[in-house]
Write a protein that holds these residues in place. Structure first.
Motif, PDB file in Angstrom:
ATOM      1  N   GLY A 115       4.410   9.530  -8.115  1.00  0.00           N
ATOM      2  CA  GLY A 115       3.126   9.521  -8.808  1.00  0.00           C
ATOM      3  C   GLY A 115       2.516   8.130  -8.852  1.00  0.00           C
ATOM      4  N   ALA A 116       3.347   7.132  -9.094  1.00  0.00           N
ATOM      5  CA  ALA A 116       2.864   5.752  -9.112  1.00  0.00           C
ATOM      6  C   ALA A 116       2.367   5.330  -7.737  1.00  0.00           C
ATOM      7  N   LEU A 117       3.076   5.723  -6.695  1.00  0.00           N
ATOM      8  CA  LEU A 117       2.685   5.335  -5.338  1.00  0.00           C
ATOM      9  C   LEU A 117       1.405   6.027  -4.890  1.00  0.00           C
ATOM     10  N   LEU A 118       1.084   7.150  -5.491  1.00  0.00           N
ATOM     11  CA  LEU A 118      -0.175   7.828  -5.187  1.00  0.00           C
ATOM     12  C   LEU A 118      -1.332   7.262  -6.000  1.00  0.00           C
ATOM     13  N   ALA A 119      -1.079   6.926  -7.259  1.00  0.00           N
ATOM     14  CA  ALA A 119      -2.158   6.519  -8.159  1.00  0.00           C
ATOM     15  C   ALA A 119      -2.457   5.025  -8.135  1.00  0.00           C
ATOM     16  N   VAL A 120      -1.419   4.195  -8.144  1.00  0.00           N
ATOM     17  CA  VAL A 120      -1.628   2.752  -8.291  1.00  0.00           C
ATOM     18  C   VAL A 120      -2.412   2.138  -7.131  1.00  0.00           C
ATOM     19  N   PRO A 121      -2.178   2.526  -5.864  1.00  0.00           N
ATOM     20  CA  PRO A 121      -2.964   1.913  -4.780  1.00  0.00           C
ATOM     21  C   PRO A 121      -4.466   2.101  -4.928  1.00  0.00           C
ATOM     22  N   GLU A 122      -4.879   3.107  -5.703  1.00  0.00           N
ATOM     23  CA  GLU A 122      -6.305   3.330  -5.921  1.00  0.00           C
ATOM     24  C   GLU A 122      -6.942   2.198  -6.725  1.00  0.00           C
ATOM     25  N   LEU A 123      -6.129   1.370  -7.356  1.00  0.00           N
ATOM     26  CA  LEU A 123      -6.645   0.228  -8.101  1.00  0.00           C
ATOM     27  C   LEU A 123      -7.009  -0.936  -7.188  1.00  0.00           C
ATOM     28  N   LEU A 124      -6.567  -0.901  -5.951  1.00  0.00           N
ATOM     29  CA  LEU A 124      -6.777  -2.002  -5.020  1.00  0.00           C
ATOM     30  C   LEU A 124      -8.108  -1.848  -4.291  1.00  0.00           C
ATOM     31  N   PRO A 125      -8.829  -2.953  -4.103  1.00  0.00           N
ATOM     32  CA  PRO A 125     -10.053  -2.887  -3.310  1.00  0.00           C
ATOM     33  C   PRO A 125      -9.741  -2.482  -1.871  1.00  0.00           C
ATOM     34  N   ALA A 126     -10.655  -1.786  -1.231  1.00  0.00           N
ATOM     35  CA  ALA A 126     -10.457  -1.362   0.153  1.00  0.00           C
ATOM     36  C   ALA A 126     -10.216  -2.580   1.049  1.00  0.00           C
ATOM     37  N   GLY A 127      -9.258  -2.431   1.945  1.00  0.00           N
ATOM     38  CA  GLY A 127      -8.991  -3.491   2.906  1.00  0.00           C
ATOM     39  C   GLY A 127      -8.003  -4.542   2.450  1.00  0.00           C
ATOM     40  N   THR A 128      -7.506  -4.446   1.228  1.00  0.00           N
ATOM     41  CA  THR A 128      -6.554  -5.433   0.733  1.00  0.00           C
ATOM     42  C   THR A 128      -5.137  -4.870   0.762  1.00  0.00           C
ATOM     43  N   ALA A 129      -4.172  -5.774   0.863  1.00  0.00           N
ATOM     44  CA  ALA A 129      -2.749  -5.420   0.768  1.00  0.00           C
ATOM     45  C   ALA A 129      -2.385  -4.269   1.712  1.00  0.00           C
ATOM     46  N   THR A 130      -2.813  -4.360   2.958  1.00  0.00           N
ATOM     47  CA  THR A 130      -2.586  -3.263   3.900  1.00  0.00           C
ATOM     48  C   THR A 130      -1.101  -3.028   4.159  1.00  0.00           C
ATOM     49  N   GLU A 131      -0.309  -4.091   4.200  1.00  0.00           N
ATOM     50  CA  GLU A 131       1.123  -3.930   4.446  1.00  0.00           C
ATOM     51  C   GLU A 131       1.801  -3.232   3.269  1.00  0.00           C
ATOM     52  N   VAL A 132       1.365  -3.547   2.071  1.00  0.00           N
ATOM     53  CA  VAL A 132       1.946  -2.905   0.891  1.00  0.00           C
ATOM     54  C   VAL A 132       1.565  -1.429   0.869  1.00  0.00           C
ATOM     55  N   ARG A 133       0.336  -1.119   1.217  1.00  0.00           N
ATOM     56  CA  ARG A 133      -0.084   0.276   1.295  1.00  0.00           C
ATOM     57  C   ARG A 133       0.761   1.036   2.314  1.00  0.00           C
ATOM     58  N   ALA A 134       1.021   0.392   3.457  1.00  0.00           N
ATOM     59  CA  ALA A 134       1.837   1.041   4.486  1.00  0.00           C
ATOM     60  C   ALA A 134       3.259   1.275   3.989  1.00  0.00           C
ATOM     61  N   THR A 135       3.771   0.343   3.216  1.00  0.00           N
ATOM     62  CA  THR A 135       5.102   0.500   2.640  1.00  0.00           C
ATOM     63  C   THR A 135       5.139   1.692   1.694  1.00  0.00           C
ATOM     64  N   ALA A 136       4.087   1.852   0.898  1.00  0.00           N
ATOM     65  CA  ALA A 136       4.002   2.997  -0.018  1.00  0.00           C
ATOM     66  C   ALA A 136       3.975   4.301   0.762  1.00  0.00           C
ATOM     67  N   ARG A 137       3.196   4.334   1.836  1.00  0.00           N
ATOM     68  CA  ARG A 137       3.094   5.550   2.637  1.00  0.00           C
ATOM     69  C   ARG A 137       4.430   5.897   3.288  1.00  0.00           C
ATOM     70  N   THR A 138       5.139   4.907   3.776  1.00  0.00           N
ATOM     71  CA  THR A 138       6.450   5.139   4.387  1.00  0.00           C
ATOM     72  C   THR A 138       7.427   5.705   3.370  1.00  0.00           C
ATOM     73  N   ALA A 139       7.408   5.148   2.151  1.00  0.00           N
ATOM     74  CA  ALA A 139       8.304   5.635   1.102  1.00  0.00           C
ATOM     75  C   ALA A 139       7.977   7.079   0.739  1.00  0.00           C
ATOM     76  N   LEU A 140       6.704   7.418   0.628  1.00  0.00           N
ATOM     77  CA  LEU A 140       6.307   8.782   0.292  1.00  0.00           C
ATOM     78  C   LEU A 140       6.673   9.760   1.406  1.00  0.00           C
ATOM     79  N   ASP A 141       6.532   9.330   2.639  1.00  0.00           N
ATOM     80  CA  ASP A 141       6.881  10.199   3.765  1.00  0.00           C
ATOM     81  C   ASP A 141       8.368  10.552   3.765  1.00  0.00           C
ATOM     82  N   ALA A 142       9.175   9.641   3.197  1.00  0.00           N
ATOM     83  CA  ALA A 142      10.616   9.883   3.152  1.00  0.00           C
ATOM     84  C   ALA A 142      11.030  10.750   1.969  1.00  0.00           C
TER      85      ALA A 142
END
Length: 222
Positions: A115-142
């Motif tokens: 839930g945190a990985l789905l909701a918290v990234p929405e607080l980030l401006p578009a285009g920022t922290a792309t590597e962290v976003r990718a890390t979140a997506r990888t974790a969710l996919d697993a």
């Protein structure tokens, strides 16, 4: 621009230990040591470090055993001066923590972390922290089962941005550190050390960008 003049820990300083200490005579935790090196008043919440990064450092410090806690001591000088737009840094730290814990946490904690990985990234401006976003997506996919549960839960119980910023990011960090510490894995402490170092690196990279991004909300007339 951050200026850090201290790169090593002086000899003769106390060993890191769990909890809060009244002075260096009784020991020091990670952030108390940072306050000393930064020339601030003795505190486990010094001004030199982003509050959520300090929260993560204290949590990792307290979960590590006495035998392993010294491994994070060389990272103390790295957090001195790591302070910027907390509205940007806090979500990045929270996402890093939740992503690090999701693969190993218990099933119940996985749902909350997803839930945190789905909701918290929405607080980030578009285009920022792309590597962290990718890390979140990888974790969710697993953890697809946890993600499906979290999607349904967030649909039925939306989380307000104000609540995420006020307490959600800190709750995600606390849950992540506890989830790793109590996970049924061979070497949880190595994961905790890696999590803290990865979070520090994330913040370092954001703050060293040529033009650090600033969170700006546009007001739309109703």
């Amino acid at each position: 621009m951050r200026i850090i003049e201290i790169h090593t820990i002086p000899d003769g300083m106390p060993q890191l230990s769990r909890g809060r200490h009244r002075s260096a005579k009784t020991g020091a935790c990670f952030m108390e040591f940072a306050s000393y090196l930064a020339g601030e008043s003795w505190s486990d919440s010094p001004q030199c470090t982003d509050p959520l990064l300090a929260h993560l450092a204290r949590a990792v410090n307290d979960q590590l055993s006495d035998a392993r806690r010294s491994e994070i001591a060389p990272d103390i000088p790295r957090v001195i001066g790591l302070r910027g737009d907390h509205r940007l840094l806090a979500p990045v730290i929270a996402v890093r923590a939740a992503a690090g814990a999701l693969p190993v946490a218990s099933a119940g904690r996985q749902q909350a972390l997803a839930g945190a990985l789905l909701a918290v990234p929405e607080l980030l401006p578009a285009g920022t922290a792309t590597e962290v976003r990718a890390t979140a997506r990888t974790a969710l996919d697993a953890a697809p089962h946890a993600e499906r549960w979290a999607l349904d839960h967030l649909h039925r119980h939306p989380v307000r941005e104000r609540d995420l910023r006020r307490s959600g990011c800190a709750a995600a960090v606390t849950l992540a550190v506890t989830g790793i510490a109590e996970a049924c894995v061979d070497d949880a402490e190595t994961l905790l050390v890696a999590l803290l170092r990865d979070a520090i690196t994330d913040v370092e990279e954001l703050l060293s960008a040529p033009e650090p991004p600033v969170v700006v909300r546009e007001l739309v007339a109703g």
